[in-house]
Enzyme design. Structure first.
Site, short mmCIF file in Angstrom:
data_model
loop_
_atom_site.label_atom_id
_atom_site.label_comp_id
_atom_site.label_asym_id
_atom_site.label_seq_id
_atom_site.Cartn_x
_atom_site.Cartn_y
_atom_site.Cartn_z
N GLU A 73 11.22 18.09 -7.98
CA GLU A 73 11.97 17.22 -7.07
C GLU A 73 11.39 17.23 -5.65
OE1 GLU A 73 16.22 17.27 -9.36
OE2 GLU A 73 15.76 18.97 -8.08
N TYR A 119 33.77 21.03 11.47
CA TYR A 119 32.45 21.59 11.16
C TYR A 119 31.68 20.75 10.16
CZ TYR A 119 33.90 25.37 14.05
OH TYR A 119 34.32 26.07 15.14
#
Length: 221
Positions: A73, A119
């Site tokens: 990948e 966050y």
């Protein structure tokens, strides 16, 4: 960071991801940019048992220089480096809840991680869902290139997450934040959770020094 230090960090952080269940078997792959190229975990390697000398090294053109063969990948990694110049590392995981989310038919493909916490906005930003393709298909890289650097993170449908960061620690922390938020969204799916408002999200984006294109590096306190 020197190449030796990058290899050491790659082994250390990969191991901790594996030990905490963010990857299983030989799933997942991680890369980090170095001065003269790129280091990436080898194909079919377990993140929990990497060996420094076997980590694959490629030059800036993607040519294999040393170590084992790169992850199949590699295309998605190189696409992030090519389209987001601030990228210093890329983390691809098959972590449980992010993968669960990538399999659901009714998520928003333009923004599949809702702004549940400050966050996730600061570290991850908007996450695009990319259509399913066979693992290792070069089309992965083309789909990321088509985003033209607008996203630091994507979900691959029925597959997992890919997150880019300014350095290896930032990318790992962002991948962890994405996974934790996916878990919270799964746990809260029948509870209609309170999300951050657009105004609250905009404030976080404005205060983030890396701007809206790369929200992966705010320290968590």
């Amino acid at each position: 960071m020197s190449e030796k230090a990058a290899r050491q960090s790659l082994v250390r952080l990969s191991r901790t991801l594996f030990e905490r269940g963010y990857s299983v078997g030989s799933a997942g792959n991680i890369s980090v940019a170095i001065e003269d190229g790129l280091l990436i975990t080898p194909t079919n390697a377990c993140l929990g048992f990497l060996e420094e000398e076997r980590i694959c090294k490629l030059d800036h053109q993607g040519r294999h220089l040393s170590g084992d063969l790169p992850s199949k990948e590699i295309f998605l990694h190189r696409a992030f480096y090519a389209t987001r110049p601030s990228t210093g590392a890329v983390v691809h995981l098959h972590s449980t809840y992010a993968t669960v989310l990538s399999c659901l038919p009714d998520i928003d493909p333009e923004n599949c991680i809702a702004p549940l916490t400050p966050y996730v906005v600061m570290r991850v930003g908007k996450v695009r869902l990319l259509p399913y393709v066979r693992p290792g298909d070069p089309a992965m890289g083309e789909m990321i290139r088509e985003l033209e650097g607008r996203h630091a993170a994507v979900l691959l449908a029925n597959h997992g997450s890919v997150v880019a960061g300014k350095d290896l620690e930032s990318a790992v922390y962002a991948a962890e934040e994405l996974e934790e938020t996916a878990k919270l969204l799964f746990l809260l799916q029948d509870r209609q959770p309170r999300l951050l408002t657009p105004e609250q999200v905009d404030e976080l984006v404005r205060r983030n020094p890396l701007n809206a294109r790369s929200r992966t590096d705010e320290p968590r306190g």
